[in-house]
Write a protein that holds these residues in place. Structure first.
Motif, PDB file in Angstrom:
ATOM      1  N   THR A   1       0.878  -1.311  -0.095  1.00 32.95           N
ATOM      2  CA  THR A   1      -0.004   0.021  -0.067  1.00 32.95           C
ATOM      3  C   THR A   1       0.916   1.120  -0.145  1.00 32.95           C
ATOM      4  O   THR A   1       1.967   0.884   0.324  1.00 32.95           O
ATOM      5  N   PRO A   2       0.476   2.509  -0.387  1.00 30.07           N
ATOM      6  CA  PRO A   2       1.407   3.654  -0.195  1.00 30.07           C
ATOM      7  C   PRO A   2       1.608   3.764   1.229  1.00 30.07           C
ATOM      8  O   PRO A   2       3.138   4.204   1.164  1.00 30.07           O
ATOM      9  N   ALA A   3       0.952   3.606   2.055  1.00 29.65           N
ATOM     10  CA  ALA A   3       1.674   3.764   3.505  1.00 29.65           C
ATOM     11  C   ALA A   3       2.801   2.793   3.904  1.00 29.65           C
ATOM     12  O   ALA A   3       3.742   3.138   4.406  1.00 29.65           O
ATOM     13  N   GLU A   4       2.667   1.580   3.351  1.00 32.29           N
ATOM     14  CA  GLU A   4       3.631   0.304   3.551  1.00 32.29           C
ATOM     15  C   GLU A   4       4.935   0.922   2.908  1.00 32.29           C
ATOM     16  O   GLU A   4       5.972   0.609   3.278  1.00 32.29           O
ATOM     17  N   THR A   5       4.612   1.356   1.537  1.00 31.07           N
ATOM     18  CA  THR A   5       5.761   1.431   0.563  1.00 31.07           C
ATOM     19  C   THR A   5       6.530   2.857   1.175  1.00 31.07           C
ATOM     20  O   THR A   5       7.819   2.833   1.214  1.00 31.07           O
ATOM     21  N   ALA A   6       5.719   3.786   1.619  1.00 35.00           N
ATOM     22  CA  ALA A   6       6.531   4.933   2.306  1.00 35.00           C
ATOM     23  C   ALA A   6       7.119   4.443   3.560  1.00 35.00           C
ATOM     24  O   ALA A   6       8.412   5.211   4.059  1.00 35.00           O
ATOM     25  N   ALA A   7       6.610   3.832   4.295  1.00 36.35           N
ATOM     26  CA  ALA A   7       7.424   3.559   5.638  1.00 36.35           C
ATOM     27  C   ALA A   7       8.590   2.669   5.317  1.00 36.35           C
ATOM     28  O   ALA A   7       9.767   2.660   5.951  1.00 36.35           O
ATOM     29  N   ALA A   8       8.576   1.832   4.455  1.00 37.84           N
ATOM     30  CA  ALA A   8       9.645   0.837   4.049  1.00 37.84           C
ATOM     31  C   ALA A   8      10.689   1.731   3.373  1.00 37.84           C
ATOM     32  O   ALA A   8      12.024   1.472   3.766  1.00 37.84           O
ATOM     33  N   LEU A   9      10.483   2.684   2.722  1.00 39.12           N
ATOM     34  CA  LEU A   9      11.581   3.510   2.066  1.00 39.12           C
ATOM     35  C   LEU A   9      12.038   4.307   3.087  1.00 39.12           C
ATOM     36  O   LEU A   9      13.469   4.383   2.962  1.00 39.12           O
ATOM     37  N   ALA A  10      11.479   4.580   4.209  1.00 38.23           N
ATOM     38  CA  ALA A  10      12.108   5.320   5.194  1.00 38.23           C
ATOM     39  C   ALA A  10      13.015   4.509   6.005  1.00 38.23           C
ATOM     40  O   ALA A  10      14.166   5.140   6.368  1.00 38.23           O
ATOM     41  N   ALA A  11      12.728   3.270   6.336  1.00 38.79           N
ATOM     42  CA  ALA A  11      13.578   2.421   6.985  1.00 38.79           C
ATOM     43  C   ALA A  11      14.732   2.044   6.064  1.00 38.79           C
ATOM     44  O   ALA A  11      15.842   1.843   6.783  1.00 38.79           O
ATOM     45  N   ILE A  12      14.615   1.723   4.822  1.00 41.18           N
ATOM     46  CA  ILE A  12      15.639   1.536   4.094  1.00 41.18           C
ATOM     47  C   ILE A  12      16.573   2.701   3.983  1.00 41.18           C
ATOM     48  O   ILE A  12      17.847   2.428   4.003  1.00 41.18           O
ATOM     49  N   ALA A  13      16.213   3.805   3.842  1.00 39.45           N
ATOM     50  CA  ALA A  13      16.867   4.978   3.828  1.00 39.45           C
ATOM     51  C   ALA A  13      17.789   5.252   5.006  1.00 39.45           C
ATOM     52  O   ALA A  13      18.913   5.925   4.970  1.00 39.45           O
ATOM     53  N   GLU A  14      17.422   4.743   6.263  1.00 44.65           N
ATOM     54  CA  GLU A  14      18.474   4.631   7.368  1.00 44.65           C
ATOM     55  C   GLU A  14      19.746   3.917   7.271  1.00 44.65           C
ATOM     56  O   GLU A  14      20.838   4.189   7.819  1.00 44.65           O
ATOM     57  N   VAL A  15      19.853   3.009   6.236  1.00 47.35           N
ATOM     58  CA  VAL A  15      21.103   1.863   6.222  1.00 47.35           C
ATOM     59  C   VAL A  15      21.342   1.998   4.636  1.00 47.35           C
ATOM     60  O   VAL A  15      22.477   1.536   4.699  1.00 47.35           O
ATOM     61  N   LEU A  16      20.805   2.454   3.781  1.00 47.37           N
ATOM     62  CA  LEU A  16      21.226   2.684   2.291  1.00 47.37           C
ATOM     63  C   LEU A  16      21.255   3.995   1.816  1.00 47.37           C
ATOM     64  O   LEU A  16      20.141   4.705   2.325  1.00 47.37           O
ATOM     65  N   HIS A  17      22.187   4.529   1.077  1.00 41.83           N
ATOM     66  CA  HIS A  17      22.082   5.951   0.231  1.00 41.83           C
ATOM     67  C   HIS A  17      21.043   5.571  -0.926  1.00 41.83           C
ATOM     68  O   HIS A  17      21.408   4.811  -1.818  1.00 41.83           O
TER      69      HIS A  17
END
Length: 55
Positions: free
Chosen positions: A8-24
């Motif tokens: 869902t849009p909320a799930e992908t936004a949350a996953a993107l934020a989490a991934i951005a913590e460990v990847l550029h």
């Protein structure tokens, strides 16, 4: 690396934020609608590992 997020849009936004913590994150695609369920979307990321700053 290329990563596909699907949810869902909320799930992908949350996953993107989490991934951005460990990847550029170098690039984020526009959202693409899911072919089978309009409540889901796909986004594609181009990302690279962050340098370890703890050294």
């Amino acid at each position: 690396m290329r990563i596909r997020l699907h949810g869902t849009p909320a799930e992908t936004a949350a996953a993107l934020a989490a991934i951005a913590e460990v990847l550029h994150i170098r690039h984020v695609s526009r959202p693409y609608p899911d072919h089978r369920s309009p409540m889901f979307q796909r986004i594609y990321l181009d990302a690279t590992p962050r340098e370890d700053t703890r050294r």
